[in-house]
Design a protein around this motif. Structure first.
Motif, mmCIF file in Angstrom:
data_model
loop_
_atom_site.group_PDB
_atom_site.id
_atom_site.type_symbol
_atom_site.label_atom_id
_atom_site.label_comp_id
_atom_site.label_asym_id
_atom_site.label_seq_id
_atom_site.Cartn_x
_atom_site.Cartn_y
_atom_site.Cartn_z
ATOM 1 N N LYS A 1 0.829 -1.209 0.000
ATOM 2 C CA LYS A 1 0.000 0.000 0.000
ATOM 3 C C LYS A 1 0.865 1.261 0.000
ATOM 4 O O LYS A 1 0.511 2.251 -0.638
ATOM 5 N N LYS A 2 1.990 1.222 0.697
ATOM 6 C CA LYS A 2 2.899 2.374 0.691
ATOM 7 C C LYS A 2 3.425 2.625 -0.720
ATOM 8 O O LYS A 2 3.480 3.765 -1.183
ATOM 9 N N GLU A 3 3.821 1.553 -1.382
ATOM 10 C CA GLU A 3 4.336 1.677 -2.748
ATOM 11 C C GLU A 3 3.247 2.159 -3.702
ATOM 12 O O GLU A 3 3.500 3.002 -4.573
ATOM 13 N N LEU A 4 2.025 1.633 -3.524
ATOM 14 C CA LEU A 4 0.911 2.099 -4.350
ATOM 15 C C LEU A 4 0.649 3.586 -4.121
ATOM 16 O O LEU A 4 0.395 4.331 -5.074
ATOM 17 N N ALA A 5 0.711 4.016 -2.872
ATOM 18 C CA ALA A 5 0.487 5.436 -2.574
ATOM 19 C C ALA A 5 1.500 6.302 -3.308
ATOM 20 O O ALA A 5 1.134 7.350 -3.878
ATOM 21 N N MET A 6 2.754 5.891 -3.328
ATOM 22 C CA MET A 6 3.770 6.678 -4.025
ATOM 23 C C MET A 6 3.561 6.627 -5.542
ATOM 24 O O MET A 6 3.741 7.633 -6.231
ATOM 25 N N GLN A 7 3.142 5.480 -6.050
ATOM 26 C CA GLN A 7 2.832 5.361 -7.480
ATOM 27 C C GLN A 7 1.665 6.277 -7.844
ATOM 28 O O GLN A 7 1.724 7.018 -8.835
ATOM 29 N N TYR A 8 0.614 6.257 -7.035
ATOM 30 C CA TYR A 8 -0.542 7.108 -7.299
ATOM 31 C C TYR A 8 -0.197 8.583 -7.132
ATOM 32 O O TYR A 8 -0.753 9.437 -7.822
ATOM 33 N N THR A 9 0.728 8.877 -6.237
ATOM 34 C CA THR A 9 1.186 10.258 -6.080
ATOM 35 C C THR A 9 1.763 10.759 -7.399
ATOM 36 O O THR A 9 1.420 11.850 -7.873
ATOM 37 N N GLU A 10 2.630 9.968 -7.993
ATOM 38 C CA GLU A 10 3.239 10.349 -9.277
ATOM 39 C C GLU A 10 2.179 10.466 -10.364
ATOM 40 O O GLU A 10 2.206 11.409 -11.160
ATOM 41 N N GLU A 11 1.235 9.528 -10.401
ATOM 42 C CA GLU A 11 0.152 9.600 -11.390
ATOM 43 C C GLU A 11 -0.681 10.864 -11.186
ATOM 44 O O GLU A 11 -1.070 11.513 -12.158
ATOM 45 N N ASN A 12 -0.947 11.191 -9.935
ATOM 46 C CA ASN A 12 -1.750 12.380 -9.641
ATOM 47 C C ASN A 12 -1.033 13.661 -10.059
ATOM 48 O O ASN A 12 -1.652 14.573 -10.601
ATOM 49 N N ILE A 13 0.263 13.716 -9.795
ATOM 50 C CA ILE A 13 1.055 14.881 -10.206
ATOM 51 C C ILE A 13 1.003 15.026 -11.727
ATOM 52 O O ILE A 13 0.725 16.106 -12.251
ATOM 53 N N ARG A 14 1.269 13.942 -12.440
ATOM 54 C CA ARG A 14 1.291 13.980 -13.911
ATOM 55 C C ARG A 14 -0.112 14.176 -14.482
ATOM 56 O O ARG A 14 -0.268 14.711 -15.573
ATOM 57 N N GLY A 15 -1.130 13.758 -13.726
ATOM 58 C CA GLY A 15 -2.507 13.847 -14.205
ATOM 59 C C GLY A 15 -3.160 15.185 -13.955
ATOM 60 O O GLY A 15 -4.311 15.397 -14.339
ATOM 61 N N GLY A 16 -2.453 16.090 -13.287
ATOM 62 C CA GLY A 16 -2.971 17.439 -13.110
ATOM 63 C C GLY A 16 -3.741 17.687 -11.829
ATOM 64 O O GLY A 16 -4.329 18.764 -11.678
ATOM 65 N N LEU A 17 -3.749 16.741 -10.900
ATOM 66 C CA LEU A 17 -4.389 17.024 -9.622
ATOM 67 C C LEU A 17 -3.568 18.064 -8.876
ATOM 68 O O LEU A 17 -2.342 18.102 -9.008
ATOM 69 N N ASN A 18 -4.237 18.907 -8.117
ATOM 70 C CA ASN A 18 -3.491 19.906 -7.369
ATOM 71 C C ASN A 18 -2.802 19.247 -6.168
ATOM 72 O O ASN A 18 -2.954 18.051 -5.932
ATOM 73 N N CYS A 19 -2.062 20.027 -5.415
ATOM 74 C CA CYS A 19 -1.236 19.482 -4.333
ATOM 75 C C CYS A 19 -2.055 18.749 -3.269
ATOM 76 O O CYS A 19 -1.753 17.602 -2.915
#
Length: 184
Positions: free
Chosen positions: A7-25
């Motif tokens: 789950k920790k690794e998924l959270a970091m993966q989703y963090t990167e996806e969110n950054i690249r996908g245009g979600l705000n901070c």
């Protein structure tokens, strides 16, 4: 709360996806923790974090990555009964359930993990203020500001995971970082 390495690794993966996908901070932090299954909330709850980016509605105040992380802690460790008649406070607005002993104030132990998350963020990034990050990167539209905001988002997720995972006994022993209550 125990959080698996997966789950920790998924959270970091989703963090990167969110950054690249245009979600705000704030959305990036809060959503990554939801999508990874660390927070038991529907993904639509991400909307709660939508207006606190840019330092709370683009005012430049507290960094949205911090706010998203604090919201995550609140989802797990927040007031389970916000209308409780039995809350004890050092200074109660209605004088009811008032105490002179700060350790009896319902916030005394609960706030430690929240407070230390903010303190650790400030140690890592040198500030908690969005405006400071913008200013030291020569404006909002500068690429270096974008890179630093990405670092803030990653730090927010990492700190949220750290403090979500911390057991209550350890959290209750944390010394307070800077705080208005003058608690230590």
């Amino acid at each position: 709360m125990k959080i698996s390495q997966e789950k920790k690794e998924l959270a970091m993966q989703y963090t990167e996806e969110n950054i690249r996908g245009g979600l705000n901070c704030s959305e990036s932090v809060f959503n990554a923790l939801i999508r990874a299954g660390i927070l038991d909330l529907p993904e639509e709850a991400t909307a709660l974090a939508s207006g606190v980016n840019g330092g709370a509605a683009a005012t430049g105040h507290t960094c949205g990555a911090i706010t998203g992380a604090i919201m995550a802690l609140g989802a797990v460790y927040g007031s389970p009964d916000p209308k409780s008649e039995h809350r004890t406070m050092v200074k109660s607005p209605n004088g009811k359930n008032q105490t002179n002993d700060p350790t009896q104030d319902y916030r005394y132990y609960r706030m430690r993990r929240f407070n230390n998350l903010v303190g650790d963020f400030k140690k890592e990034l040198g500030t908690t203020q969005c405006q400071d990050i913008v200013d030291r990167n020569n404006g909002y539209w500068n690429d270096s500001r974008q890179q630093e905001c990405e670092r803030c988002i990653r730090t927010g997720v990492t700190l949220a995971i750290h403090y979500l995972e911390m057991d209550e006994e350890e959290a209750n022993r944390l010394p307070y970082a800077e705080n208005i209550f003058q608690w230590n």
